[in-house]
Design a protein around this motif. Sequence first.
Motif, PDB file in Angstrom:
ATOM      1  N   LEU A  35     -47.428 -29.854  16.421  1.00  0.00           N
ATOM      2  CA  LEU A  35     -46.470 -30.885  16.792  1.00  0.00           C
ATOM      3  C   LEU A  35     -45.153 -30.505  16.125  1.00  0.00           C
ATOM      4  CD1 LEU A  35     -46.775 -33.699  18.287  1.00  0.00           C
ATOM      5  CD2 LEU A  35     -46.771 -34.702  16.018  1.00  0.00           C
ATOM      6  N   ALA A  36     -44.133 -30.228  16.913  1.00  0.00           N
ATOM      7  CA  ALA A  36     -42.848 -29.766  16.377  1.00  0.00           C
ATOM      8  C   ALA A  36     -43.026 -28.527  15.501  1.00  0.00           C
ATOM      9  CB  ALA A  36     -42.148 -30.872  15.604  1.00  0.00           C
ATOM     10  N   PRO A 242     -52.360 -36.013  24.979  1.00  0.00           N
ATOM     11  CA  PRO A 242     -51.429 -34.886  24.894  1.00  0.00           C
ATOM     12  C   PRO A 242     -50.019 -35.245  25.351  1.00  0.00           C
ATOM     13  CG  PRO A 242     -53.523 -34.164  25.807  1.00  0.00           C
ATOM     14  CD  PRO A 242     -53.590 -35.662  25.733  1.00  0.00           C
ATOM     15  N   GLY A 243     -49.920 -36.113  26.356  1.00  0.00           N
ATOM     16  CA  GLY A 243     -48.603 -36.516  26.821  1.00  0.00           C
ATOM     17  C   GLY A 243     -47.785 -37.173  25.724  1.00  0.00           C
ATOM     18  N   LYS A 244     -48.445 -38.001  24.910  1.00  0.00           N
ATOM     19  CA  LYS A 244     -47.753 -38.646  23.798  1.00  0.00           C
ATOM     20  C   LYS A 244     -47.327 -37.628  22.742  1.00  0.00           C
ATOM     21  CE  LYS A 244     -47.693 -43.063  24.802  1.00  0.00           C
ATOM     22  NZ  LYS A 244     -46.418 -43.817  24.935  1.00  0.00           N
ATOM     23  N   SER A 245     -48.098 -36.552  22.600  1.00  0.00           N
ATOM     24  CA  SER A 245     -47.725 -35.554  21.603  1.00  0.00           C
ATOM     25  C   SER A 245     -46.399 -34.898  21.959  1.00  0.00           C
ATOM     26  CB  SER A 245     -48.823 -34.496  21.463  1.00  0.00           C
ATOM     27  OG  SER A 245     -48.895 -33.673  22.605  1.00  0.00           O
ATOM     28  N   SER A 249     -43.397 -34.924  19.407  1.00  0.00           N
ATOM     29  CA  SER A 249     -42.765 -33.678  19.001  1.00  0.00           C
ATOM     30  C   SER A 249     -41.251 -33.794  19.109  1.00  0.00           C
ATOM     31  CB  SER A 249     -43.273 -32.525  19.874  1.00  0.00           C
ATOM     32  OG  SER A 249     -42.726 -31.291  19.460  1.00  0.00           O
ATOM     33  N   ALA A 250     -40.785 -34.419  20.180  1.00  0.00           N
ATOM     34  CA  ALA A 250     -39.343 -34.618  20.347  1.00  0.00           C
ATOM     35  C   ALA A 250     -38.772 -35.502  19.240  1.00  0.00           C
ATOM     36  CB  ALA A 250     -39.062 -35.233  21.719  1.00  0.00           C
TER      37      ALA A 250
END
Length: 394
Positions: A35-36, A242-245, A249-250
């Motif tokens: 994540l990021a 995964p969509g929420k990740s 990340s943003a």
Amino acid sequence: MSEEKVVAVIMVGGPTKGTRFRPLSFNTPKPLIPLAGQPMIHHPISACKKISNLAQIFLIGFYEEREFALYVSSISNELKIPVRYLKEDKPHGSAGALYYFRDRIMEEKPVSAEAASQFGELIADPDTKELLHYTEKPETFVISCLVVSDFLSLVLDFVELIRFHFYPLDADIFKAIEGVYSQMRDTSSNYQLSSFGQFQSATRSVPADFVRLDQDILSPLAGKKQLYTYENKDFWEQIKTPGKSLKCSALYLAQFRETSPHLLASGDGTNKKPMIVGDVYIHPSVKLHPTAKIGPNVSISANVRVGPGVRLINCIILDDVEIKENAVVINSIIGWKSSIGKWSRVQASGEDNERLGITILGEAVTVEDEVAVIGSIVLQNKTLNVSVQEDIIL
């Protein structure tokens, strides 16, 4: 402030969780998915590093120990603080797991409840160090942000949230958990559900020895005025899919502008550097063609190869991916060792609440030249030689 030690405990769940994170979680535990640019679990661990007198960090879950061994060794060396993974014999719940490993947690002899009550509580932003709040000599204090504290342990409930739950607790928490276990033994049903638990009982069953910190322990303490909260004004987001990740990340990439600007890439398309737009993380090992255009909200992991004319927007690219010339990736997560062919297009609407709002390619997926993958989920080890839209490729 006392110089006595603080222990952090992070609940990481286990393989019965994370099923909604497939196909990314088939071979990688959810807490270790990047994540990021860093494993999810890295972010709360890094926050813990800023706690004064931190002696040790425990990760508690029921993944196999081998799945965390390499990461635990690496992060311990990086932070110069012992990080240990403790494997439950079975799921005990967040409070049950804390109680199950109470002797290990208390090894460091962290500060006692009596010592803790002699001090006020300073609450500061973990990144800016701005003083946010002060409470004089609280008996018990539970908040939703990072704390500079002289309490026994900082318990982080990692499993479903980014920015997580932070619970500074003293040793009396074990007495409260023991009290719940006593109630369970004394009732004919072996478990006394809280009012919240009764509301949820129609949709999920709770094992007899499964004790949850938030519902079963903290809610009753709040009713007795033994629990206090601090409202965190910073971002807070669930990360169940995964969509929420991608959204989370943003959020972290945007935060890097203030906290870790050195992690963000830059480039204006000149001097043999690609054009970078907005917040972008690029691992140092990545090979980028100077004609590529990257961003905003892009995270690219190790050993990725990005060819000429490639366009990446709002996406996560995991290790060892190859994206060939003039390919486009938008609102997508590309799994490890995948390959995107020339002039191919992998994209989605970007609506993370929609079932197929984010395109996800599992590990080692090959998208051949001039193929479009729109709003789809593709399981690992698949080869796509025709275009697909709003589909799940098993």
